[in-house]
Design a protein around this motif. Structure first.
Motif, PDB file in Angstrom:
ATOM      1  N   HIS A 119     -10.719   2.113 -12.495  1.00 60.56           N
ATOM      2  CA  HIS A 119     -10.605   2.935 -11.294  1.00 60.56           C
ATOM      3  C   HIS A 119     -10.026   2.088 -10.161  1.00 60.56           C
ATOM      4  O   HIS A 119     -10.022   0.863 -10.240  1.00 60.56           O
ATOM      5  CB  HIS A 119     -11.987   3.460 -10.854  1.00 60.56           C
ATOM      6  N   ALA A 120      -9.558   2.744  -9.122  1.00 61.28           N
ATOM      7  CA  ALA A 120      -9.186   2.065  -7.883  1.00 61.28           C
ATOM      8  C   ALA A 120     -10.273   2.391  -6.863  1.00 61.28           C
ATOM      9  O   ALA A 120     -10.901   3.453  -6.923  1.00 61.28           O
ATOM     10  CB  ALA A 120      -7.835   2.554  -7.377  1.00 61.28           C
ATOM     11  N   ILE A 121     -10.511   1.492  -5.956  1.00 61.19           N
ATOM     12  CA  ILE A 121     -11.461   1.721  -4.872  1.00 61.19           C
ATOM     13  C   ILE A 121     -10.630   1.943  -3.616  1.00 61.19           C
ATOM     14  O   ILE A 121      -9.969   1.024  -3.132  1.00 61.19           O
ATOM     15  CB  ILE A 121     -12.412   0.526  -4.700  1.00 61.19           C
ATOM     16  N   MET A 122     -10.620   3.183  -3.146  1.00 65.71           N
ATOM     17  CA  MET A 122      -9.800   3.541  -1.988  1.00 65.71           C
ATOM     18  C   MET A 122     -10.674   3.614  -0.745  1.00 65.71           C
ATOM     19  O   MET A 122     -11.593   4.435  -0.668  1.00 65.71           O
ATOM     20  CB  MET A 122      -9.098   4.863  -2.227  1.00 65.71           C
ATOM     21  N   LEU A 123     -10.359   2.758   0.190  1.00 67.59           N
ATOM     22  CA  LEU A 123     -11.078   2.696   1.457  1.00 67.59           C
ATOM     23  C   LEU A 123     -10.277   3.461   2.494  1.00 67.59           C
ATOM     24  O   LEU A 123      -9.069   3.233   2.650  1.00 67.59           O
ATOM     25  CB  LEU A 123     -11.249   1.234   1.878  1.00 67.59           C
ATOM     26  N   GLY A 124     -10.936   4.395   3.168  1.00 70.65           N
ATOM     27  CA  GLY A 124     -10.265   5.207   4.167  1.00 70.65           C
ATOM     28  C   GLY A 124     -10.883   5.053   5.531  1.00 70.65           C
ATOM     29  O   GLY A 124     -12.110   4.979   5.669  1.00 70.65           O
ATOM     30  N   HIS A 125     -10.034   4.987   6.550  1.00 73.17           N
ATOM     31  CA  HIS A 125     -10.486   4.998   7.941  1.00 73.17           C
ATOM     32  C   HIS A 125     -10.539   6.457   8.383  1.00 73.17           C
ATOM     33  O   HIS A 125      -9.533   7.176   8.299  1.00 73.17           O
ATOM     34  CB  HIS A 125      -9.513   4.200   8.823  1.00 73.17           C
ATOM     35  N   VAL A 126     -11.698   6.923   8.800  1.00 78.45           N
ATOM     36  CA  VAL A 126     -11.877   8.326   9.167  1.00 78.45           C
ATOM     37  C   VAL A 126     -11.261   8.579  10.540  1.00 78.45           C
ATOM     38  O   VAL A 126     -11.694   8.000  11.545  1.00 78.45           O
ATOM     39  CB  VAL A 126     -13.374   8.723   9.163  1.00 78.45           C
ATOM     40  N   LEU A 127     -10.248   9.427  10.567  1.00 86.32           N
ATOM     41  CA  LEU A 127      -9.574   9.790  11.808  1.00 86.32           C
ATOM     42  C   LEU A 127     -10.278  10.960  12.490  1.00 86.32           C
ATOM     43  O   LEU A 127     -10.389  10.998  13.711  1.00 86.32           O
ATOM     44  CB  LEU A 127      -8.122  10.176  11.533  1.00 86.32           C
ATOM     45  N   ARG A 128     -10.700  11.921  11.685  1.00 88.32           N
ATOM     46  CA  ARG A 128     -11.387  13.115  12.179  1.00 88.32           C
ATOM     47  C   ARG A 128     -12.416  13.526  11.152  1.00 88.32           C
ATOM     48  O   ARG A 128     -12.205  13.351   9.945  1.00 88.32           O
ATOM     49  CB  ARG A 128     -10.393  14.279  12.382  1.00 88.32           C
TER      50      ARG A 128
END
Length: 170
Positions: free
Chosen positions: A138-147
């Motif tokens: 798997h890939a670990i996708m880190l996201g910055h929450v904009l909204r």
């Protein structure tokens, strides 16, 4: 006191991945749908590998399987949205599990970044990709929450032992 429950002990290896998957399935999770835009229209994938990471900055992660035919869309996406599904959205969950482009006929609303948004969810996190890490298959996708958005009520769609069900608040 009754008899102790039956337990299976094992060391995970390539020969017992089904057993490991069953063990992972003992952790009840919410059900999410992650969406992104693509040249082929809206793409969606169901995921139960979602968690919050940080409040400041606001970060979340999810982990798509590299073997998924949908992986390339999310690997290229600079923006994505994670939707925490409500109990009444089980049919949508199944439709997306079967078809990456299930939202195509729905004409979903788009975020300013062009990400398809699903209405009626318990919560939604519109994200900009911050980083992608190796997570084995798997890939670990880190996201910055904009909204973010949340509903004030509703029961959760849950995943446990390979099945979906409902977690109702008391």
């Amino acid at each position: 006191m009754g008899a102790a429950p039956e337990v299976t002990r094992f060391a995970p290896d390539a020969g017992n991945t089904r057993l490991l998957r069953d063990a992972f399935g003992r952790f009840a999770t919410g059900v999410t749908v992650v969406t992104c835009g693509s040249d082929a229209g809206p793409v969606a994938i169901t995921a139960n590998s979602f968690t919050s990471v940080s409040l400041d900055p606001a970060l979340v992660l999810w982990s798509p399987a590299r073997a998924s035919r949908r992986f390339a869309h999310f690997d290229r996406a600079e923006h994505f949205a994670i939707h925490v599904l409500a109990a009444e959205q089980a049919p949508l969950c199944w439709a997306i599990a079967e078809d990456a482009h299930a939202l195509r006929g729905e004409a979903p609303r788009l975020s300013p970044e062009g990400v398809p948004l699903i209405d009626g969810c318990l919560a939604r996190f519109e994200c900009r990709r911050k980083a992608v890490y190796d997570g084995g298959d798997h890939a670990i996708m880190l996201g910055h929450v904009l909204r973010a958005e949340l509903r004030e009520d509703g029961d959760a769609l849950a995943f446990f032992r390979g099945r979906i069900g409902v977690f109702a608040a008391e």
